[in-house]
Design a protein around this motif. Sequence first.
Motif, PDB file in Angstrom:
ATOM      1  N   CYS A 156      41.367  42.549  39.679  1.00  0.00           N
ATOM      2  CA  CYS A 156      40.197  42.791  38.838  1.00  0.00           C
ATOM      3  C   CYS A 156      39.090  43.454  39.654  1.00  0.00           C
ATOM      4  O   CYS A 156      38.846  43.101  40.814  1.00  0.00           O
ATOM      5  CB  CYS A 156      39.710  41.481  38.243  1.00  0.00           C
TER       6      CYS A 156
ATOM      7  N   HIS B  44      36.025  43.147  39.140  1.00  0.00           N
ATOM      8  CA  HIS B  44      34.824  42.316  39.235  1.00  0.00           C
ATOM      9  C   HIS B  44      34.854  41.549  40.545  1.00  0.00           C
ATOM     10  O   HIS B  44      34.272  41.958  41.536  1.00  0.00           O
ATOM     11  CB  HIS B  44      34.733  41.373  38.014  1.00  0.00           C
ATOM     12  N   ARG B  45      35.585  40.444  40.601  1.00  0.00           N
ATOM     13  CA  ARG B  45      35.608  39.687  41.855  1.00  0.00           C
ATOM     14  C   ARG B  45      37.036  39.400  42.303  1.00  0.00           C
ATOM     15  O   ARG B  45      37.343  38.348  42.841  1.00  0.00           O
ATOM     16  CB  ARG B  45      34.762  38.419  41.734  1.00  0.00           C
ATOM     17  N   ALA B  46      37.912  40.375  42.028  1.00  0.00           N
ATOM     18  CA  ALA B  46      39.218  40.437  42.700  1.00  0.00           C
ATOM     19  C   ALA B  46      40.316  39.551  42.133  1.00  0.00           C
ATOM     20  O   ALA B  46      41.415  39.528  42.687  1.00  0.00           O
ATOM     21  CB  ALA B  46      39.087  40.152  44.197  1.00  0.00           C
ATOM     22  N   ALA B  47      40.054  38.855  41.045  1.00  0.00           N
ATOM     23  CA  ALA B  47      41.118  37.953  40.558  1.00  0.00           C
ATOM     24  C   ALA B  47      42.402  38.738  40.268  1.00  0.00           C
ATOM     25  O   ALA B  47      42.359  39.860  39.747  1.00  0.00           O
ATOM     26  CB  ALA B  47      40.673  37.227  39.297  1.00  0.00           C
TER      27      ALA B  47
ATOM     28  N   CYS C 208      41.086  40.023  32.216  1.00  0.00           N
ATOM     29  CA  CYS C 208      41.124  39.189  33.415  1.00  0.00           C
ATOM     30  C   CYS C 208      40.916  37.723  33.018  1.00  0.00           C
ATOM     31  O   CYS C 208      40.018  37.407  32.227  1.00  0.00           O
ATOM     32  CB  CYS C 208      40.041  39.638  34.385  1.00  0.00           C
TER      33      CYS C 208
ATOM     34  N   TYR D 241      39.619  35.387  34.636  1.00  0.00           N
ATOM     35  CA  TYR D 241      38.519  34.675  35.293  1.00  0.00           C
ATOM     36  C   TYR D 241      37.242  34.728  34.433  1.00  0.00           C
ATOM     37  O   TYR D 241      36.831  33.735  33.846  1.00  0.00           O
ATOM     38  CB  TYR D 241      38.296  35.282  36.687  1.00  0.00           C
ATOM     39  N   HIS D 242      36.624  35.924  34.308  1.00  0.00           N
ATOM     40  CA  HIS D 242      35.400  36.015  33.512  1.00  0.00           C
ATOM     41  C   HIS D 242      35.588  36.874  32.272  1.00  0.00           C
ATOM     42  O   HIS D 242      34.642  37.110  31.541  1.00  0.00           O
ATOM     43  CB  HIS D 242      34.259  36.603  34.344  1.00  0.00           C
ATOM     44  N   GLY D 243      36.823  37.365  32.098  1.00  0.00           N
ATOM     45  CA  GLY D 243      37.111  38.084  30.862  1.00  0.00           C
ATOM     46  C   GLY D 243      36.790  39.564  30.846  1.00  0.00           C
ATOM     47  O   GLY D 243      36.647  40.150  29.782  1.00  0.00           O
ATOM     48  N   TRP D 244      36.682  40.209  31.991  1.00  0.00           N
ATOM     49  CA  TRP D 244      36.563  41.669  31.969  1.00  0.00           C
ATOM     50  C   TRP D 244      37.831  42.228  31.300  1.00  0.00           C
ATOM     51  O   TRP D 244      38.939  41.740  31.550  1.00  0.00           O
ATOM     52  CB  TRP D 244      36.432  42.239  33.390  1.00  0.00           C
TER      53      TRP D 244
HETATM   54  S1  FES Z   1      37.215  38.410  38.575  1.00  0.00           S
HETATM   55 FE1  FES Z   1      37.975  39.332  36.817  1.00  0.00          FE
HETATM   56  S2  FES Z   1      36.428  39.041  35.374  1.00  0.00           S
HETATM   57 FE2  FES Z   1      35.638  38.175  37.157  1.00  0.00          FE
END
Ligand code: FES
Length: 387
Positions: free
Chosen positions: A85, A87-90, A105, A107-110
């Motif tokens: 991802c 955003h923060r790599a998930a 994603c 994690y936070h839904g991007w």
């Molecule tokens: S790490 Fe993917 S939405 Fe935050």
Amino acid sequence: MNSPAVSAEATSAAPLPRALPAWTYSHPEMTRLEIERILKPSWQIVCHMSAIPRPGDYATLDLGPESVVAVRGSQGQIQAFHNVCRHRAARILDGTGKCPGTITCPYHGWTYRLTGELIGMPVRESFPGLERSQFSLRPVRAELFLGFVFVALSGHPPPLAQVWGDFAQDFTPYRFEEMVPLDATYHEDWDVDWKVAMDNYLESYHVPIGHPGLFRMFTPDFEDQAFRPGIGRSFGWMRDNPSSKWSERLYQRFVGEVAQELPESHRRRWGFYSLLPNLGIDVFPDQMDFFQVLPRGPGKCTIRGGTFGLPADGRVLRAVRYLNARINRSVQREDEFLCRRVQRGLASSSYEPGPLSSLESCVLEFHDLLRARIPEARLANAPSHFA
Ligand code: FES
Ligand SMILES: [Fe+2]
């Protein structure tokens, strides 16, 4: 005992090539460099294209710290991305499956389009000024070849058609492109370095002793020839004598029946192909399989593979495929057993790299590739630091 004549000849011959030094098979820095310099800049199979037939279907491949996902787009095209991802790599997706029109994603839904563009994220206003177009999933170079989706994570390996050249015509009668998976992709963890497993696959010299079942059924040609740089091939030719084991005997008897569309010479042979650095392709009259040997840390690897066949059916074909799987399960267990013994022997202080026979020319080519990309692999002992 050698005759004097043989001894004299042996002393005048050029020194035999040697296998890699033992330390290279269990060294963390070697594993890291092998991933960076050898595996990432080479073609890796993600899946057969028939494994992701509809828009949103995806398959992932993990290679060391990297993960790639191949996705079927809404127009039917297949693209590959880093499975990370923005955003923060998930890690976004696992294994194989289906995305419902978009990739989200966990994690936070991007959310991303199947073509990788970032569509949106929850609480968009909390990212003032964010330019969505800057945060698409990172693309990975992908190619379709022989019905498989290949990716190259770095570097510039030549196109697969160029890598295989005319040699790919060997596969034409089998119609890999029309095949479907006969089983899910498998992963087997072996406690051996990936190079030990690959060395083993690159020669048939061990077949008569190491694989008694294969030897009952086939005459190996032993010649694992490097026909093109990085590509090896050997054949097992079905013996006329029936094997003493029922499963092998039945396979010998019926396999020709289910392969009537193949040229006659292909109906009674097993073909073993390798593409350096880590791909094996086994071609049988009734099905084919591929496997990759993937490092899982120094001295450990994962064998990842799958089996594919033409979407035909019938009682005899089912039986032949069952027997094939049964025979090859034994072969796989024998190879693991042999490789574990090698890994243990490599840990002994007494071992020095042994000579390679002319039947091990593909092993030599593999070791030369390692020596070329990681010059420290020429050293008898592990260096205190690598260049
Ligand atoms: S790490 Fe993917 S939405 Fe935050
Ligand atoms: Fe083997």
